[in-house]
Design an enzyme around this catalytic site. Structure first.
Site, short mmCIF file in Angstrom:
data_model
loop_
_atom_site.label_atom_id
_atom_site.label_comp_id
_atom_site.label_asym_id
_atom_site.label_seq_id
_atom_site.Cartn_x
_atom_site.Cartn_y
_atom_site.Cartn_z
CE LYS A 57 -4.18 -1.65 2.05
NZ LYS A 57 -4.50 -2.21 3.35
CG HIS A 78 -2.10 6.89 4.03
ND1 HIS A 78 -2.43 7.55 5.20
CD2 HIS A 78 -2.23 5.58 4.29
CE1 HIS A 78 -2.75 6.66 6.11
NE2 HIS A 78 -2.64 5.45 5.60
CG HIS A 95 1.54 4.92 7.17
ND1 HIS A 95 0.59 4.40 6.35
CD2 HIS A 95 1.60 4.12 8.25
CE1 HIS A 95 0.11 3.30 6.90
NE2 HIS A 95 0.70 3.11 8.06
N1 ARG Z 1 1.20 -1.11 10.14
C1 ARG Z 1 0.35 -0.47 11.12
C2 ARG Z 1 -0.59 0.49 10.41
O1 ARG Z 1 -0.28 0.96 9.37
C3 ARG Z 1 1.10 0.28 12.16
C4 ARG Z 1 2.00 -0.55 13.02
C5 ARG Z 1 2.33 0.13 14.31
N2 ARG Z 1 3.23 -0.62 15.11
C6 ARG Z 1 2.92 -1.75 15.77
N3 ARG Z 1 3.86 -2.35 16.45
N4 ARG Z 1 1.71 -2.22 15.77
O2 ARG Z 1 -1.63 0.83 10.93
#
Ligand code: ARG
Length: 563
Positions: free
Chosen positions: A122, A125, A128
């Site tokens: 993905k 965006h 992030h």
């Molecule tokens: N990949 C997740 C998202 O985009 C965020 C991850 C954050 N870190 C974690 N250890 N869960 O929503």
């Protein structure tokens, strides 16, 4: 100075020590009310005397002090006027180092920061972008305080969505298209999958089967998945490079698949698991939370399981003193559950050492940014657009500066970062180009411009000797003192930002320094005949220049020398 005043006062008040007095000392709202004020109301109750009489008494007892120019009684307050020359000397001596701001409170301690963490296949965006910017700033702030920081990118690189992608790729994808268009193509086929699956549910079964294959280590499944991941990383790294951001670890969700077993075993040992419709959950009713699912019906792990495994792994690997997670507010419950389960597994450090750092939404002037409605804004696009717009402003206003491209890059990126970090992180961020790029507003470009202005004065000041002894009395006018007061706050500001996990504290500070500097610069000519005056003012200018650059640096923003 505050400490000194507190000590003198404490020696005159029975039963009060310097610490207690220091806490009571206030900073008056106006300069003509002194540098510090001591309210006597509290003492009135203890000594059964009118507060203004107590103030007058104390003033008499304090008498003359070398470091004070005046002690004044104003009603119930004692106002202290610090000797200005001495104050100037103290601040200049303290700030006169290329290490100013650095501290060692974090020495010997490790902090893990989990941030950015985009979802593979993905696009990156603007949401992030926020975790990336905030996490990077926290990394710099903690490093400044002497902590060892592990920068962890917990990639979203595992889950049933990859089963869907593999099916979609096999049915409608092509190697050429993926190689040519990267993530955009992966997103296309992913959308296509959902459209088709609405009509034909068997596609979902196929996707599940492919994901199971992945979990079982099937070579074909894993090689396609790895390829998707590599392609995604190439694009993410471009964005990171634009921002000047690096990570120590890219161990994402997939890294923890084989480490989930330990989680299940420990949960079992603590009798936490309960079967519910074939899945395994941990009830958290007692803590007013929904249950945490740790194993699906088919035995596979989920997001939370992998996070649980990650906490344990990181504790073993890094022996962190704190592990910080920077994500959107919508993941609040997820982290509360994960942290609670870790605590229930007997790790009593969990409540203190695991910290979720949430942030608000990003919106474009008018309307929320939605991932579903198609008006998504990608990080790359917004960064490029910002640079582009700054380039146009430069062409219009100052086309002859050297390194135009580099300047536009630093200012374009700086504008976005500053806008993101200027308000408390929990507040929503609004994109409004006119505001973000306003060189006179409360913006990154304003602070960067102030820096460039200071740099340009120093370039012109050929005779300035940075190391020469200065005449401190030159810097006792109101604007210089106000600027020095800001400068003296820098170490405290960094500590405060770390304590609150708030880069905005630093952003606000750099703005305050820039404003105080511009007032100083407006009131005082820096290059004049009198060398004594020039040297002192240029010294102050040079200290300010350092602070602007250093504090913006803590936000991840670079300063061009010319703008
Ligand atoms: N990949 C997740 C998202 O985009 C965020 C991850 C954050 N870190 C974690 N250890 N869960 O929503």
């Amino acid at each position: 100075m505050k400490k000194k005043i507190a000590e003198v006062l404490a020696s005159k008040i029975e039963g009060f020590d310097a610490d207690k007095v220091e806490q009571l000392l206030e900073i008056p709202p106006k300069a003509d009310m002194g540098d510090f004020a001591f309210p006597c109301f509290q003492l009135a109750k203890i000594f059964r005397k009118a507060p203004n009489m107590i103030a007058a008494d104390l003033a008499k007892q304090i008498g003359e002090q070398t470091f004070l120019s005046k002690v004044e009684v104003k009603g119930a307050y004692l106002n202290f006027f610090v000797d200005k020359t001495l104050f100037v000397k103290q601040v200049v001596d303290k700030a006169n180092s290329d290490q100013y701001g650095k501290q060692n409170v974090g020495e010997g301690k490790t902090i893990c920061i989990d941030y950015s963490s985009p979802n593979v296949a993905k696009k990156f965006h603007v949401g992030h972008l926020r975790t990336t910017i905030i996490g990077n700033s926290l990394y710099k702030i903690f490093t400044k305080l002497g902590y060892k920081v592990e920068r962890i990118n917990h990639l979203g690189d595992w889950g049933t969505q990859f089963g869907k992608l593999i099916v979609a790729y096999k049915k409608w994808g092509s190697k050429e298209a993926v190689e040519k268009n990267g993530i955009a193509e992966l997103m296309n086929i992913y959308v296509k999958f959902h459209e088709e699956a609405e009509k034909d549910d068997s596609l979902n079964d196929e996707a599940r089967a492919w994901f199971t294959k992945m979990e079982q280590g099937d070579e074909e499944a894993l090689s396609i998945w790895q390829w998707f991941k590599d392609i995604s990383l190439v694009e993410y790294k471009k964005t990171y490079e634009m921002l000047g951001i690096e990570f120590d670890s890219y161990a994402g969700e997939s890294f923890y698949c084989d480490k989930s077993k330990r989680v299940i075993d420990e949960c079992n040992a603590h009798h936490l698991l309960e079967e519910s419709e074939g899945a395994y959950i941990i009830r958290l009713d007692e803590y007013n939370m929904a249950p945490c699912i740790v194993m699906k019906k088919d035995g596979s792990s989920i997001y939370a399981t992998r996070d649980l495994a990650a906490v344990l792994y990181r504790k073993d690997t890094y022996q962190f003193d704190r592990c910080i997670y920077v994500t959107g507010l919508e993941q609040k419950l997820h982290f509360a559950q994960v942290f609670k389960v870790i605590e229930l597994l007997g790790y009593d450090w969990a409540p203190e050492q695991l910290v979720h750092v949430p942030y608000g939404l990003v919106s474009l002037k008018g309307g929320k940014l939605s991932t579903r409605k198609g008006n998504i804004i990608y990080a790359e696009d917004i960064l490029s657009e910002s640079i582009q717009r700054i380039q146009e402003i430069i062409e219009e206003k100052n086309p002859n500066i050297p390194d135009k491209k580099e300047v536009a890059h630093k200012v374009g990126i700086g504008a976005i970062l500053f806008n993101d970090l200027y308000n408390q992180r929990i507040k929503d961020v609004v994109f409004d180009w006119d505001k973000i790029h306003n060189f006179d507003g409360e913006t990154g470009p304003y602070v960067q411009y102030t820096y460039a202005r200071a740099a340009s004065v120093l370039r012109r000041a050929k005779e300035f000797d940075e190391t020469a002894q200065i005449d401190y009395s030159v810097l006792t006018d109101d604007a210089s003192i106000a600027l020095l007061k800001e400068i003296s706050r820098y170490p405290e500001v960094i500590e405060n930002a770390a304590e609150r996990l708030e880069p905005s504290v630093v952003a606000r500070y750099s703005m305050a320094v820039a404003q105080a500097f511009n007032k100083f610069y407006h009131d005082n000519q820096c290059i004049v005949e009198d060398k004594n005056i020039s040297n002192a003012r240029l010294k102050l200018l040079s200290l300010t220049k350092y602070i602007l650059k250093d504090s913006l640096g803590l936000l991840g923003i670079e300063c061009p020398e010319q703008m």
